[in-house]
Every structure is written in C-alpha cells, then in structure tokens.
Write a protein that holds these residues in place. Structure first.
Motif, PDB file in Angstrom:
ATOM      1  N   TRP A  46      18.325  31.239  44.509  1.00  0.00           N
ATOM      2  CA  TRP A  46      18.053  31.207  43.075  1.00  0.00           C
ATOM      3  C   TRP A  46      19.091  30.392  42.317  1.00  0.00           C
ATOM      4  O   TRP A  46      18.780  29.776  41.291  1.00  0.00           O
ATOM      5  CB  TRP A  46      18.002  32.627  42.524  1.00  0.00           C
ATOM      6  CG  TRP A  46      16.734  33.355  42.853  1.00  0.00           C
ATOM      7  CD1 TRP A  46      16.536  34.246  43.863  1.00  0.00           C
ATOM      8  CD2 TRP A  46      15.472  33.265  42.162  1.00  0.00           C
ATOM      9  NE1 TRP A  46      15.238  34.715  43.851  1.00  0.00           N
ATOM     10  CE2 TRP A  46      14.558  34.132  42.816  1.00  0.00           C
ATOM     11  CE3 TRP A  46      15.030  32.540  41.052  1.00  0.00           C
ATOM     12  CZ2 TRP A  46      13.246  34.285  42.399  1.00  0.00           C
ATOM     13  CZ3 TRP A  46      13.727  32.689  40.636  1.00  0.00           C
ATOM     14  CH2 TRP A  46      12.839  33.546  41.298  1.00  0.00           C
ATOM     15  N   ILE A  92      12.319  24.541  47.055  1.00  0.00           N
ATOM     16  CA  ILE A  92      11.905  25.907  47.416  1.00  0.00           C
ATOM     17  C   ILE A  92      11.238  25.905  48.788  1.00  0.00           C
ATOM     18  O   ILE A  92      11.471  26.806  49.605  1.00  0.00           O
ATOM     19  CB  ILE A  92      10.955  26.473  46.341  1.00  0.00           C
ATOM     20  CG1 ILE A  92      11.713  26.724  45.038  1.00  0.00           C
ATOM     21  CG2 ILE A  92      10.310  27.777  46.817  1.00  0.00           C
ATOM     22  CD1 ILE A  92      10.824  27.066  43.866  1.00  0.00           C
ATOM     23  N   GLN A 139      10.035  32.599  43.559  1.00  0.00           N
ATOM     24  CA  GLN A 139      10.602  31.341  43.090  1.00  0.00           C
ATOM     25  C   GLN A 139       9.502  30.360  42.698  1.00  0.00           C
ATOM     26  O   GLN A 139       9.609  29.654  41.688  1.00  0.00           O
ATOM     27  CB  GLN A 139      11.485  30.723  44.183  1.00  0.00           C
ATOM     28  CG  GLN A 139      12.755  31.490  44.465  1.00  0.00           C
ATOM     29  CD  GLN A 139      13.569  30.847  45.577  1.00  0.00           C
ATOM     30  OE1 GLN A 139      13.038  30.130  46.430  1.00  0.00           O
ATOM     31  NE2 GLN A 139      14.864  31.092  45.572  1.00  0.00           N
TER      32      GLN A 139
END
Length: 397
Positions: free
Chosen positions: A367, A361, A285
C-alpha cells in the motif's frame, strides 16, 4: 441529500442506455482480447516476455563488448544470444528470421561506446526497442562509472601529493576502479516486472490499458450531459427547486463518478472471470485504484463542462482528444517501449498514472507504494471539480 438524488438520476439514465452501456463495456473487452493476443509476442505471455533471439557480431575482441554479452545480455532472462561471424551474415540472419534482433559492435567500441548498430525487421521493431534500451542502459552506466573513476583518481592524486605519508596510489586506484566497475555491472539484467515481484503478461497489460482508456470517455459523457440539460432547461428547472447550486453540481459530479466506478468494477469482474486475468494478489488495491481514478475522471468531466458550450466540441474531444491521451498514456503501445522524454510527457496524463499503478499492483506492491499515485489522481479529481464547479455555478446553475 438532494445532490445524491441528482447523482442517482444521472446514473440511472446512463445505466439504462443499453447501447451506450454495452459499448462502454463490450468494446474494451473485445479490444483487450484482440490486443492481448496479437501482441503477446512483444509484451509477453503469462510467463513474461516472449523469448527473443539476438544475433551478436563483434568486429574485434573488446572488453566492453564482452561485458555487454556476459554481464547483461546473457543474464537477461528473455534473451537468447547467438554469436555471428560477420556483419553481412548478421543482416542476412535478421532478414531470414533466424534471429529477431541483430547487434553489431564495431572495432574499438570501448573507446567511446558509440557506433553500435541494431538490425531488426518490421515484425520485431518493438523487441529491438527493448534491446536498444538495454544497451543504452549499459553504456550510460559504464560512462558514469568511467567519469566517477576519473574524478576519484584525480582527488586521490591531489591528496597524495599533499600528504607526507606515501601510499601505493596505483594499487588503491586499481581497487577503486574494480569496485566501480562491479557497481556498474550490478543489476543490469532486465526482467519483465514492474516495482513488484511478478511478471505482467500482455493480457494483463492490455486489460489495464483498455480499462483506463475507456473510463476516460466518461469525461466527455459527463460534460455532454450538462450541456444537454442546459439546452433542454433541465438545469434551470433544477435550479428552481430548494436544492442549492453547489448541491446540483455535486450531484452531477457524483453521477459521473458512480457510473465510471461501476464500469471499472464490471470490467474488472469480466476480465477476471472470462479471460482469467490476474489483477494482483490484493483485490482491495485494485478497487481502491478504480475509485480514485473514477474521482479523477468525474472531476475532469466537470472541468471540461466548464470550458465548452457545444456538444460537437465534446464529440471532437471524445473522438480525438481521448485517443491522444490513450496513445501518450500507454494504452496503445507498452510504456516500456517509450523513450525517456516521452515517458515524462506521459506522466502528465491521469490515465498513465492509473495504468502504471494497476501494473504495479499486478506485479505485487504494498500500500505504501500506492500513496503517491493515489494522491495525484485524487488531487486531479478534486481540484478539477472545484474549478469546474466555480465556473459552472455562474454559467449553468
């Protein structure tokens, strides 16, 4: 294919500029270390917000003041509340540093939830801002509940008056008020976390903040590169080769993207290794964020090059414009300390989107939560690149 060769050429030129490259990597690392350590008392250490001692003086017993203390302040994990006997004593305790923030609740505060006073000193102003935000959130919630309760009762009164079946309106009204009040108190405690589950420390915050700020300098570097090559007829020579005009422009775009993305990866690795910064559980990510943000930066460099013709203008934007973006975007002061109106303005800057997604994150998100910021950053980059290429096609190449 020729465009990739041009991109590689631009990338090598910037990477081999040792002084410039070191400034783009070493400076953000130094600032991260300084700000992360200096402001840990405000943003928090690895365990979260630094504990804040709050002095509370209530002029007379008040149900809303009791709710604020018991249901909000006492349940906020980084606040420790001390009862104070008078407003004068409260001010003295703040001045002496016995409490970091003082809250004075006037008599009959429940009537309009106005008139509360916050005391702080020069060293605790940001902590006071956080406490003020907590109180404002509480009062806004209570006022919303009060308004909703009145509306419900008015509608119930009309329905009861028109109905032939008599009901206990008083009992029903009490039940509605109780449910609304409980709803108003729910989830009022503030914790140091974003949309995920893990707290973000000061070192984590400023690692992300400095990274997104320094990557912005690639916007002006990319623009200056095109201006310099136009002045030295480098672009003219490229234009005489079999490479298409759009191939040249795509190469310039990719050159900036490559360098920005490499800078991101090096900073990510350096802070993880040397500062033990935790960028979250999913490294994919983080890397994806770096790539999408690099696309936005490269696109903006093309857009800037399309609208300026002098290096001095690029230098001015680099010195002043980037700093303004950094301040507005949250790289200098924590985003949570901004007023709501300022947060709206901050959302117009690409670095704010990148900073916010990196913090999310770090706090732990899936996601799916990244689709919106990725779409925004990607759109900024691609649209800027297309506009810039359209204008540059006739001007430079």
């Amino acid at each position: 294919m020729k465009g990739f060769l041009i991109a590689w050429k631009d990338f090598k030129i910037r990477a081999m500029d040792r002084r410039g490259f070191m400034m783009m990597l070493i400076m953000p690392l130094i600032l991260t270390l300084i700000l992360g350590a200096a402001l840990k008392d405000i943003v928090g250490s690895d365990e979260g917000f630094q504990e804040t001692t709050v002095g509370l003086y209530v002029d007379e017993k008040d149900p809303m003041a009791d709710a604020l203390k018991q249901d909000v302040l006492a349940k906020t994990d980084f606040l420790r509340v001390k009862n104070v006997v008078s407003e004068k004593k409260l001010e003295e305790m703040v001045n002496k540093g016995e409490v970091e923030v003082g809250i004075y609740i006037p008599a009959k505060w429940s009537a309009n939830l106005a008139g509360a006073v916050l005391y702080s000193n020069q060293d605790t102003q940001l902590k006071a801002t956080v406490v003020e935000a907590i109180i404002t959130s509480f009062t806004d919630r209570v006022q919303t509940v009060s308004s909703a309760s009145e509306t419900v009762m008015e509608n119930m009164a009309e329905v009861t008056a028109a109905s032939t079946g008599a009901g206990d309106l008083g009992e029903t009204g009490d039940r509605v008020s109780t449910l609304l009040a409980e709803s108003g108190k729910a989830d009022m405690a503030v914790a140091n976390q974003s949309v995920g589950e893990t707290s973000v420390s000061s070192m984590q915050y400023y690692s992300a903040a400095m990274l997104v700020m320094f990557l912005l300098f690639n916007v002006t570097l990319g623009a200056k590169s095109m201006i310099q090559e136009r002045q030295t007829d480098t672009l003219a020579r490229l234009n005489s080769t079999p490479v298409s005009k759009y191939g040249i422009l795509i190469g310039k775009f990719l050159g900036t993207l490559y360098f920005a993305f490499l800078q991101f990866l090096l900073f990510y690795a350096a802070t993880s290794f040397f500062f033990s910064v935790k960028w979250g559980e999913n490294g994919g990510q983080v890397i994806a964020t770096g790539f999408v943000y690099s696309v936005a930066v490269a696109g903006l460099s093309m857009l800037l090059a399309a609208f300026i013709t002098k290096e001095k203008t690029a230098d001015l934007i680099s010195g002043v414009g980037i700093q303004m973006f950094a301040i507005v975007g949250g790289s200098m002061l924590p985003i949570y300390a901004f007023p709501e109106s300022f947060k709206t303005i901050a959302a117009l800057t690409p670095n704010n989107w990148a900073l916010t997604v990196l913090l999310d994150i770090m706090s732990g998100v899936g996601w799916s939560e990244l689709l919106l910021p990725f779409s925004v950053l990607g759109t900024i980059g691609l649209v800027s690149m297309l506009i810039g290429a359209w204008r540059l096609r006739g001007r430079y190449v």
